[in-house]
Write an enzyme that holds these catalytic residues in place. Structure first.
Site, mmCIF file in Angstrom:
data_model
loop_
_atom_site.group_PDB
_atom_site.id
_atom_site.type_symbol
_atom_site.label_atom_id
_atom_site.label_comp_id
_atom_site.label_asym_id
_atom_site.label_seq_id
_atom_site.Cartn_x
_atom_site.Cartn_y
_atom_site.Cartn_z
ATOM 1 N N HIS A 125 0.823 -1.230 0.000
ATOM 2 C CA HIS A 125 0.000 0.000 0.000
ATOM 3 C C HIS A 125 0.848 1.267 0.000
ATOM 4 C CE1 HIS A 125 -3.704 -2.158 0.399
ATOM 5 N NE2 HIS A 125 -3.401 -2.676 1.580
ATOM 6 N N HIS A 164 -6.470 -7.053 -0.671
ATOM 7 C CA HIS A 164 -6.567 -5.613 -0.900
ATOM 8 C C HIS A 164 -5.784 -5.223 -2.163
ATOM 9 C CE1 HIS A 164 -6.934 -6.179 3.536
ATOM 10 N NE2 HIS A 164 -7.946 -5.342 3.366
HETATM 11 ZN ZN LIG Z 1 -4.255 -7.019 2.528
#
Ligand SMILES: [Zn+2]
Length: 344
Positions: A125, A164
Site C-alpha cells: 500500500h 486488498h
Molecule cells: Zn491485505
C-alpha cells in the site's frame, strides 16, 4: 554456493510494535511455529540485510525516508488512521525492503531457485511518498526497481494476490512497460482503488492489470484468474523475474477480507506461477504482505512453500475450469486483448 530455496527473515520484524492491531508480531510467530514444525519444508533460513539507502531511494524520495525515520526516533505513533510505528519500526521496514532486494539478488544470481521474503511491516500500500494501510516502504516495488536498475532485468512481473488492491505498487509502476503489475483483489474493499479500467498510463498502458473480484470469491475464481489471465500474460510479457506480493487475507478465515480462498488455492496459484516461471527461465520470489487469521496465515504460507517446491503437475494447473470459467475471467480476457492479442 548451494542452490537451495531460501526463506529470508529478520528479528526486527518482531520489534515493529503496533500494539492492539491486526498487523502484529504474532503473525510472524505463528508462521515460524508452523514452518518450524515442518522443518522449514527444506528452505534455508537467511537473515536479511537492511536495504541499501540508494536502492530504497530509487523508489522512495529521501525526504520521505527521513520522515519515517524521524517518526520512529520520536517514539512512534499513528501515521494515519491505521498505520502505526514504534521506535524500532524504521529498522524493521529497512529489513523488510532489504530482504526483498536480497531475495532478488539471490534469485538472479542463481543461488536460490525460488524464495520467500517474510517480514513486517508489509509494503504494497505504500506509495512513493505516503505510508498507508500498515505499510511504510513498498518492499516488492523496491526489489523490482533493483532488478531493473541495478541488475539490468528488462522486464519484471508482479502478481499481487493480497485481498486488498496493491495501490502503492500500482502507482509506482503506473507508467512503466518494464513492470507488469497484476492484482487480484476484492472490490469493494480498502483502499478502494484498482478498478478494471485502471490499465496504467503512457508507455505503461496495458501493463497494469487490475482484476477486482466480488466478496465471496473462492479458489476457483482466484486460481482461474491466475491460470487463464496471469499465466498467459506472463508468457506474452516474458519477464526475467516473477515476484508475488503474497498476502493471505483472501483466506476464508481472514477477519479483514470476505473472500474464501483456502490453502489449496494458495498452493495451486503458486504452482502455476512457478510452472510458467520455469518455462520462461524466470525465478519466482514471494514477498509477504497481509494475512490476519494467524492459523490460516501460517498454513497458507506453508502451502505456498510447498507449491514452490512440488514437482509441477501440469494437470493440476490446467483444465481446472473447463467450460465453467467465472465471468470475471472472460471479462478480463476481453478487456486485455486490446494490449495482449494472444489473450483473445
Ligand atoms: Zn491485505
Amino acid at each position: 554456493m548451494a542452490s537451495a530455496p531460501v526463506w529470508l527473515e529478520h528479528e526486527s520484524s518482531l520489534r515493529h510494535d503496533t500494539g492492539e492491531h491486526p498487523e502484529r508480531a504474532a503473525r510472524m510467530q505463528a508462521i515460524e511455529r508452523e514452518l518450524s514444525a515442518r522443518d522449514w519444508v527444506g528452505f534455508e533460513r537467511v537473515q536479511s540485510r537492511a536495504v541499501d539507502r540508494a536502492v530504497l531511494e530509487a523508489v522512495h524520495p529521501a525526504g520521505y525516508v527521513a520522515s519515517i525515520e524521524r517518526a520512529c526516533q520520536g517514539g512512534g505513533g499513528f501515521l494515519d488512521l491505521d498505520t502505526v510505528v514504534s521506535p524500532d519500526s524504521f529498522e524493521a521496514a529497512l529489513h523488510a525492503a532489504g530482504g526483498a532486494v536480497q531475495m532478488v539478488e539471490m534469485l538472479l544470481d542463481g543461488t536460490a531457485p525460488y524464495a520467500f521474503s517474510a517480514h513486517r511491516p508489509p509494503g504494497h500500500h505504500a506509495t512513493r511518498a505516503q505510508a498507508m494501510g500498515f505499510c511504510l516502504f513498498n518492499s516488492v516495488a523496491v526489489a523490482a526497481r533493483y532488478a531493473l536498475d541495478v541488475r539490468g532485468s528488462g522486464r519484471v512481473m508482479i502478481l499481487d494476490w493480497d485481498v486488498h488492491h496493491g495501490n502503492g505498487t500500482n502507482d509506482i509502476f503506473h507508467d512503466s512497460n518494464q513492470v507488469l503489475f497484476v492484482s487480484i483483489h476484492q472490490s469493494p474493499l480498502y483502499p478502494g482503488t484498482g478498478p478494471a479500467s485502471d490499465v496504467g498510463a503512457g508507455d505503461g498502458r496495458g501493463f497494469t492489470v487490475n482484476l477486482p473480484v466480488p466478496p465471496g470469491s473462492d479458489d476457483l475464481v482466484f486460481c482461474s484468474l491466475v491460470d487463464r489471465v496471469a499465466v498467459p500474460l506472463a508468457r506474452e510479457f516474458a519477464p526475467q523475474l516473477l515476484l508475488i506480493s503474497a498476502g493471505y487475507d483472501a483466506h476464508r478465515e481472514d477477519p479483514l477480507g470476505e473472500c474464501r480462498v483456502t490453502e489449496q488455492g494458495y498452493a495451486d496459484m503458486t504452482r502455476a506461477m512457478r510452472q510458467v516461471g520455469e518455462e520462461l527461465g524466470a525465478p519466482v520470489g514471494c514477498v509477504l504482505e497481509g494475512g490476519y487469521a494467524l492459523g490460516a496465515l501460517a498454513t497458507s504460507v506453508a502451502a505456498t512453500l510447498a507449491g514452490l517446491q512440488e514437482p509441477v503437475a501440469a494437470a493440476a494447473v490446467s483444465g481446472r475450469d473447463d467450460g465453467a470459467a467465472p465471468r470475471v475471467v472472460d471479462a478480463a480476457l476481453e478487456r486485455l486483448s486490446e494490449w495482449w492479442p494472444a489473450l483473445r
